[in-house]
Design a protein around this motif. Structure first.
Motif, PDB file in Angstrom:
ATOM      1  N   PHE A 219      -3.066  13.208  -1.815  1.00 22.54           N
ATOM      2  CA  PHE A 219      -4.064  13.234  -0.848  1.00 22.54           C
ATOM      3  C   PHE A 219      -3.786  13.472   0.345  1.00 22.54           C
ATOM      4  CE2 PHE A 219      -7.370  11.119   1.727  1.00 22.54           C
ATOM      5  CZ  PHE A 219      -8.531  11.741   1.478  1.00 22.54           C
TER       6      PHE A 219
ATOM      7  N   ARG B 293      -5.101  16.805   2.776  1.00 27.72           N
ATOM      8  CA  ARG B 293      -5.693  16.722   3.928  1.00 27.72           C
ATOM      9  C   ARG B 293      -4.871  17.480   5.079  1.00 27.72           C
ATOM     10  NH1 ARG B 293     -10.026  16.083   5.550  1.00 27.72           N
ATOM     11  NH2 ARG B 293      -9.473  14.942   7.202  1.00 27.72           N
ATOM     12  N   HIS B 294      -3.593  17.412   4.834  1.00 27.80           N
ATOM     13  CA  HIS B 294      -2.801  18.172   5.904  1.00 27.80           C
ATOM     14  C   HIS B 294      -3.342  19.706   5.857  1.00 27.80           C
ATOM     15  CE1 HIS B 294       1.534  18.979   7.449  1.00 27.80           C
ATOM     16  NE2 HIS B 294       0.816  19.562   7.941  1.00 27.80           N
TER      17      HIS B 294
ATOM     18  N   ALA C 102      -6.053  21.162   4.614  1.00 26.29           N
ATOM     19  CA  ALA C 102      -7.232  21.217   5.248  1.00 26.29           C
ATOM     20  C   ALA C 102      -7.333  21.276   6.738  1.00 26.29           C
ATOM     21  CB  ALA C 102      -7.999  20.296   4.790  1.00 26.29           C
ATOM     22  N   TRP C 103      -6.548  20.333   7.395  1.00 30.39           N
ATOM     23  CA  TRP C 103      -6.544  20.209   8.696  1.00 30.39           C
ATOM     24  C   TRP C 103      -5.826  21.437   9.474  1.00 30.39           C
ATOM     25  CZ3 TRP C 103      -3.068  20.429  12.791  1.00 30.39           C
ATOM     26  CH2 TRP C 103      -3.343  19.909  14.031  1.00 30.39           C
TER      27      TRP C 103
END
Length: 125
Positions: free
Chosen positions: A101, A105-106, A108-109
């Motif tokens: 996860f 997130r990394h 997507a950021w």
């Protein structure tokens, strides 16, 4: 600010004459608050174009590879510990879910928000 203006010139948002004038004003600026009006008319203050430069993309890819490599290393260790423990339940799935996860997130950021951070020049200097 010079990086932002050069990126805007490369992207075609500023022509050569206007870009050179803004660069000269950026280098002649004495205080930081004199720099903001130079990129105020550019989309997102020019930071989006800066985040899309080849150097910034290469840096983001290096960070992502490092993150994925670290998660893979930890995954191998956890699966090895599970195999050595002889447990029937595959307990590494719980920490691995959080690690994967974090990788998602990394990614997507970097895809959506990296242009919003303040750029102070290439991080490899």
């Amino acid at each position: 600010m010079a990086h932002i203006l050069r990126a805007a010139m490369t992207e075609g948002r500023l022509d050569l004459t206007e870009g050179e004038q803004r660069l000269a004003a950026a280098y002649a600026a004495t205080f930081r608050d004199e720099l903001a009006p130079l990129a105020a008319d550019l989309p997102d203050g020019g930071r989006r174009a800066l985040a899309e430069t080849p150097e910034a993309r290469a840096f983001a890819r290096r960070l992502m590879r490092r993150h994925v490599g670290g998660v893979a290393f930890v995954a191998v260790i956890l699966v090895g510990l599970w195999a050595l423990s002889g447990a029937h339940f595959f307990w590494p799935v719980i920490p691995l879910a959080f690690l994967f996860f974090g990788v998602a997130r990394h990614a997507a950021w970097h895809r959506h928000y990296a242009h919003r951070r303040m750029w102070h020049g290439p991080p490899w200097r």
